[in-house]
Design an enzyme around this catalytic site. Structure first.
Site, mmCIF file in Angstrom:
data_model
loop_
_atom_site.group_PDB
_atom_site.id
_atom_site.type_symbol
_atom_site.label_atom_id
_atom_site.label_comp_id
_atom_site.label_asym_id
_atom_site.label_seq_id
_atom_site.Cartn_x
_atom_site.Cartn_y
_atom_site.Cartn_z
ATOM 1 N N ASN A 154 4.616 17.556 -23.618
ATOM 2 C CA ASN A 154 5.017 18.088 -22.516
ATOM 3 C C ASN A 154 4.784 17.101 -21.131
ATOM 4 O O ASN A 154 3.488 16.542 -21.328
ATOM 5 C CB ASN A 154 3.983 19.403 -22.165
ATOM 6 C CG ASN A 154 3.996 20.021 -21.072
ATOM 7 O OD1 ASN A 154 4.829 19.829 -20.281
ATOM 8 N ND2 ASN A 154 2.807 20.556 -20.647
ATOM 9 N N GLY A 155 5.520 16.822 -20.339
ATOM 10 C CA GLY A 155 5.040 16.040 -19.350
ATOM 11 C C GLY A 155 6.525 15.037 -19.303
ATOM 12 O O GLY A 155 7.522 15.553 -19.371
ATOM 13 N N TRP B 22 11.276 23.211 -21.115
ATOM 14 C CA TRP B 22 11.650 23.352 -19.751
ATOM 15 C C TRP B 22 12.235 21.944 -19.407
ATOM 16 O O TRP B 22 11.519 20.859 -19.461
ATOM 17 C CB TRP B 22 10.291 23.531 -18.908
ATOM 18 C CG TRP B 22 11.023 23.874 -17.543
ATOM 19 C CD1 TRP B 22 11.563 24.959 -16.897
ATOM 20 C CD2 TRP B 22 10.952 22.870 -16.373
ATOM 21 N NE1 TRP B 22 11.925 25.079 -15.496
ATOM 22 C CE2 TRP B 22 11.359 23.609 -15.180
ATOM 23 C CE3 TRP B 22 10.593 21.622 -15.963
ATOM 24 C CZ2 TRP B 22 11.980 22.998 -14.050
ATOM 25 C CZ3 TRP B 22 10.799 21.084 -14.722
ATOM 26 C CH2 TRP B 22 11.154 21.960 -13.803
ATOM 27 N N HIS C 159 14.941 32.980 17.532
ATOM 28 C CA HIS C 159 15.460 31.557 17.793
ATOM 29 C C HIS C 159 16.137 31.118 16.849
ATOM 30 O O HIS C 159 16.294 29.884 16.408
ATOM 31 C CB HIS C 159 13.964 30.869 17.817
ATOM 32 C CG HIS C 159 13.008 30.995 19.019
ATOM 33 N ND1 HIS C 159 13.339 30.775 20.084
ATOM 34 C CD2 HIS C 159 11.858 31.850 18.747
ATOM 35 C CE1 HIS C 159 12.232 31.295 21.014
ATOM 36 N NE2 HIS C 159 11.384 31.892 20.164
ATOM 37 N N GLU D 72 6.239 35.547 0.827
ATOM 38 C CA GLU D 72 6.148 36.045 -0.386
ATOM 39 C C GLU D 72 6.995 37.046 -0.845
ATOM 40 O O GLU D 72 7.680 36.705 -1.980
ATOM 41 C CB GLU D 72 4.636 36.476 -0.628
ATOM 42 C CG GLU D 72 4.026 36.732 -2.056
ATOM 43 C CD GLU D 72 4.274 35.687 -3.169
ATOM 44 O OE1 GLU D 72 4.435 34.500 -2.820
ATOM 45 O OE2 GLU D 72 4.243 36.040 -4.210
ATOM 46 N N GLU E 88 13.108 34.296 -6.565
ATOM 47 C CA GLU E 88 12.829 33.734 -8.114
ATOM 48 C C GLU E 88 13.335 34.626 -9.146
ATOM 49 O O GLU E 88 13.879 34.293 -10.255
ATOM 50 C CB GLU E 88 11.319 33.957 -8.346
ATOM 51 C CG GLU E 88 10.454 32.859 -7.912
ATOM 52 C CD GLU E 88 8.909 33.016 -7.977
ATOM 53 O OE1 GLU E 88 8.182 32.198 -8.785
ATOM 54 O OE2 GLU E 88 8.361 34.003 -7.607
ATOM 55 N N LYS F 47 6.203 28.586 -15.340
ATOM 56 C CA LYS F 47 5.217 29.444 -14.859
ATOM 57 C C LYS F 47 4.180 28.266 -14.039
ATOM 58 O O LYS F 47 3.766 28.051 -13.282
ATOM 59 C CB LYS F 47 4.173 30.163 -15.496
ATOM 60 C CG LYS F 47 3.212 30.915 -14.859
ATOM 61 C CD LYS F 47 3.014 32.181 -15.188
ATOM 62 C CE LYS F 47 1.782 32.905 -14.603
ATOM 63 N NZ LYS F 47 2.439 33.303 -13.121
ATOM 64 N N ARG G 245 6.524 29.381 -20.146
ATOM 65 C CA ARG G 245 6.466 27.723 -19.448
ATOM 66 C C ARG G 245 7.758 27.007 -19.559
ATOM 67 O O ARG G 245 7.768 25.839 -19.076
ATOM 68 C CB ARG G 245 5.310 27.069 -20.543
ATOM 69 C CG ARG G 245 3.904 27.777 -20.457
ATOM 70 C CD ARG G 245 2.900 26.899 -21.195
ATOM 71 N NE ARG G 245 2.895 25.543 -20.687
ATOM 72 C CZ ARG G 245 1.978 25.198 -19.831
ATOM 73 N NH1 ARG G 245 1.058 26.298 -19.403
ATOM 74 N NH2 ARG G 245 1.537 23.996 -19.588
ATOM 75 N N LYS H 178 9.473 36.166 -4.018
ATOM 76 C CA LYS H 178 9.619 36.989 -5.259
ATOM 77 C C LYS H 178 10.803 37.485 -5.422
ATOM 78 O O LYS H 178 11.375 37.367 -6.580
ATOM 79 C CB LYS H 178 8.676 38.461 -5.114
ATOM 80 C CG LYS H 178 7.281 38.164 -5.094
ATOM 81 C CD LYS H 178 6.799 38.032 -6.593
ATOM 82 C CE LYS H 178 6.587 36.466 -7.069
ATOM 83 N NZ LYS H 178 5.280 35.922 -6.428
ATOM 84 N N CYS I 31 6.801 23.461 -20.250
ATOM 85 C CA CYS I 31 7.061 23.313 -21.759
ATOM 86 C C CYS I 31 5.809 23.899 -22.765
ATOM 87 O O CYS I 31 4.656 23.760 -21.963
ATOM 88 C CB CYS I 31 7.006 22.037 -22.407
ATOM 89 S SG CYS I 31 8.653 21.005 -21.854
HETATM 90 C C1 F6R Z 1 5.797 32.179 -7.966
HETATM 91 C C2 F6R Z 1 4.920 31.332 -8.582
HETATM 92 C C3 F6R Z 1 4.879 29.884 -8.161
HETATM 93 C C4 F6R Z 1 3.263 29.377 -8.494
HETATM 94 C C5 F6R Z 1 3.356 28.003 -8.124
HETATM 95 C C6 F6R Z 1 1.703 27.278 -7.956
HETATM 96 O O1 F6R Z 1 5.724 33.590 -8.182
HETATM 97 O O2 F6R Z 1 4.553 31.495 -9.675
HETATM 98 O O3 F6R Z 1 5.221 29.680 -6.989
HETATM 99 O O4 F6R Z 1 2.775 30.036 -7.368
HETATM 100 O O5 F6R Z 1 4.006 27.087 -8.950
HETATM 101 O O6 F6R Z 1 1.263 27.830 -9.373
HETATM 102 P P1 F6R Z 1 -0.423 27.811 -9.581
HETATM 103 O O7 F6R Z 1 -0.783 28.934 -8.803
HETATM 104 O O8 F6R Z 1 -0.405 28.004 -10.898
HETATM 105 O O9 F6R Z 1 -0.693 26.583 -8.924
#
Ligand code: F6R
Length: 627
Positions: free
Chosen positions: A103-104, A77, A523, A500, A507, A622, A28, A504, A2
């Site tokens: 938020n929380g 969110w 395997h 990774e 996501e 994020k 967010r 990406k 949020c």
């Molecule tokens: C992927 C992404 C998330 C963050 C994860 C940790 O693109 O952004 O997987 O990497 O939520 O976030 P931080 O790095 O802010 O602790």
């Protein structure tokens, strides 16, 4: 998660500033958006399901009844309660006098709600947040009717917020406005990030710094258990039990322009393109070329501490965890120390083992990820020293650590992490060298050679940032955009890059993708290979390349469609791939930085081809500040 943005100003209208602030915080959460302001008509509120744009359009058609000098907005969110207008913030009390954004997660909201319903409160949403609005209303009524005051030197509203916050269990950043106290915004925090911005004749509150930069660079990160009162005269901070906190605002170095898209269609693309500079900013001021060593600013960790360490424990989530997997290889090799690397959400619930002589390293772009924060707290309780690698100055993780290495990536706004990741890889490379030098495992010459490779990396990256490189990935995206699944394979230092690449793509394009260690494919996942499954194989030159090419042969033998990431002029890799992505050559240790860039671009371009918004992928936020 949020996003929260609130403002109180002496003159003018806060509505446009709140909407613009929310736009910078939309990463967010974007399930719904809402805003409440006090105008000459009283409290006015608009809420809409969906992105902020929908709220903006609604306000353009039917604006508020005049300018407002105080207000608050929220992008949600969803956690408790579906994505509906009734569940959107701001919430209000029974009399529409008070508004609150949160938020929380309030863990005991059902108990609090039950008590309040008994007292006659009616709830209009199914959120946990609304209970706080009613709890504050309830306490305010008691105080205003002459109930005993614990803190007669503050307003009844502050006291009511403190009392309600003390009764809440869970995590919160709340912002409260009240019609009868129209000159002030009250903010309280427990385990959810919130930053106060201090301007001239104005004060602001936001979930994250970038939203404040257009107004001020002077900020204060509210700490757990604190309550702030914002007026145009200044900001006062107290603890939840009323003690005055003397705080010092800090000046933020980022400039507001860094938070603009600067002509790019999406933040994610801008941030991919910014990587060469971000990497340079993270690396070059720290290289002690003469001594083959690294000097981190404000990093008070002695050689003795690094020498006496018996084990490293890396704790992180998502993309930051993938950086940690690369860091494990680097630290084990350069510093000769065993490294464990764990999902923070798993680590924090594992059986506690004593961790004396362990250094725990948290990695986090935001510095606010709840699981990482709590995981580091666990590690500290078990006796570990705490370091962290973080992109946001003053955020919660650096504040609880013994020492921080900042990545200088600048604000990262796209939900999918890109430039923060490559900067984390650089920071880990530097940290591994520092540890290797301190522990006597790397000689001065070894250190010099490793630093030289890093210096040479920057100009080589240019090959990934020209029109031909961009176009070749775009063409692949067009070709493969319709695929249902993807497999990413890599070995050694490139295995985390396979993870990774898959993350990406999942996501932002919603295509199912798996990252796998190339040698492990036989395997199990080999069963999935057929002509419809694109397999991205990272096979750049280095110690793992020949083995990876063997695995690639196995994919081809089963009719798989192979996209190879290889170095320019590698005839064998060329022969085996249906499609190629050529990347510049570098050392084994730095190859992850180079190899991930086209994978970020591929995910971005596929999302664009599929008409999806890469900056706001569905269901994601994020900064994951809830469990
Ligand atoms: C992927 C992404 C998330 C963050 C994860 C940790 O693109 O952004 O997987 O990497 O939520 O976030 P931080 O790095 O802010 O602790």
């Amino acid at each position: 998660m949020c996003g929260i943005f609130g403002a109180v100003v002496r003159e003018g209208d806060v509505t446009p500033a709140i909407l613009d602030g929310l736009a910078l915080l939309e990463y967010r959460g974007y399930d719904s958006a809402g805003i409440a302001v006090f105008t000459s008509r009283g409290m006015e509120r608009r809420r809409r399901v969906g992105k902020l744009e929908i709220l903006r359009n609604a306000l353009a058609k039917e604006g508020f009844g005049g300018p407002a000098t105080i207000g608050v907005g929220h992008t949600r969110w969803a956690t408790h309660g579906g994505v509906t207008e009734a569940n959107a913030h701001p919430h209000s009390d029974s009399k529409d006098e008070l508004v609150l954004v949160h938020n929380g997660i309030i863990e005991n909201y059902l108990d609090l709600r039950g008590d309040l319903i008994t007292k006659g409160h009616q709830f209009l949403s199914s959120t946990d947040s609304e209970v706080l609005a009613h709890a504050i209303e309830d306490r305010l009524q008691t105080i205003e009717r002459g109930g005993a005051r614990q803190h007669p030197d503050i307003s009844a509203l502050e006291e009511a917020v403190m009392s309600a916050a003390r009764a809440a269990r869970g995590t919160y950043a709340i912002v409260v406005l009240h019609k009868r106290y129209p000159d002030r915004i009250i903010v309280a925090r427990q385990d959810s990030p919130v930053v106060i911005g201090i301007g001239r004749g104005a004060a602001f509150v936001a979930s994250d710094v970038p939203a404040l930069l257009r107004h001020t660079r002077s900020v204060y990160y509210l700490r757990d258990g604190e309550v702030a009162t914002l007026t145009t005269e200044g900001v006062g901070v107290r603890t939840l039990d009323g003690k005055v906190v003397s705080y010092r605002p800090q000046e933020i170095a980022w400039d507001a322009a860094a938070t603009d898209r600067r002509g790019y269609p999406h933040y994610m693309l801008k941030e991919i393109e910014e990587q060469p500079d971000a990497i340079a900013q993270t690396a070059f001021d720290r290289l002690d070329d003469e001594n083959g060593d690294v000097r981190f600013e404000d990093f008070d960790v002695s050689d003795e501490k690094l020498k006496s360490a018996q084990r490293i424990q890396i704790i992180a989530c998502g993309t930051s965890l993938h950086a940690g997997f690369v860091g494990k290889f680097l630290i084990e090799e350069f510093a000769g120390l065993p490294v464990e690397c764990d999902y923070a959400s798993e680590f924090r619930y594992r059986t506690p083992l004593p961790s004396k002589d362990v250094i725990a390293i948290g990695i986090s772009q935001s510095g606010e990820t709840m699981d990482t924060l709590k995981g580091l707290g666990q590690a500290r309780e078990r006796g570990a020293a705490i370091l962290d690698i973080c992109n946001v100055k003053g955020s919660s993780i650096p504040r609880m650590s013994d020492a921080t290495i900042y990545t200088h990536a600048g604000p990262e706004i796209g939900v999918a992490s890109t430039k923060a990741f490559t900067c984390q890889l650089v920071a880990l490379y530097l940290l591994a060298i520092r540890m290797g030098r301190a522990r006597g495992r790397l000689s001065r010459d070894d250190g010099r050679e490793l630093l030289l490779s890093l210096r040479k990396l920057r100009p080589r990256l240019d090959a990934l940032f020209n029109d031909a490189a961009r176009e070749s990935v775009r063409a692949l995206a067009k070709k493969y955009q319709g695929s249902r699944d993807f497999l990413f394979l890599g070995r050694g230092l490139n295995y985390p890059i396979a993870l990774e690449g898959a993350l990406k793509l999942k996501e932002i394009s919603y295509i199912h993708a798996e990252g796998y260690p190339a040698g492990e494919m036989k395997h199990g996942p080999i069963a999935m290979i057929d002509a419809t499954l694109p397999v991205v194989v990272i096979a750049t030159r280095g110690r793992d390349r020949d083995k990876t090419l063997n695995q690639l042969e196995q994919v081809r033998a089963r009719g798989g469609r192979v996209i190879v990431i290889c170095n320019a002029g590698d005839a064998d890799a060329r022969r085996l791939g249906d499609d190629l992505i050529e990347v510049p050559a570098t050392s084994d240790h730095l190859a992850p930085i180079v190899n991930v860039i086209p994978l970020q671009r591929l995910a971005y371009e596929i999302a664009v081809c599929r008409n999806l918004s890469p900056d706001n992928p569905r269901n994601l936020a994020k900064s994951v500040t809830v469990e």
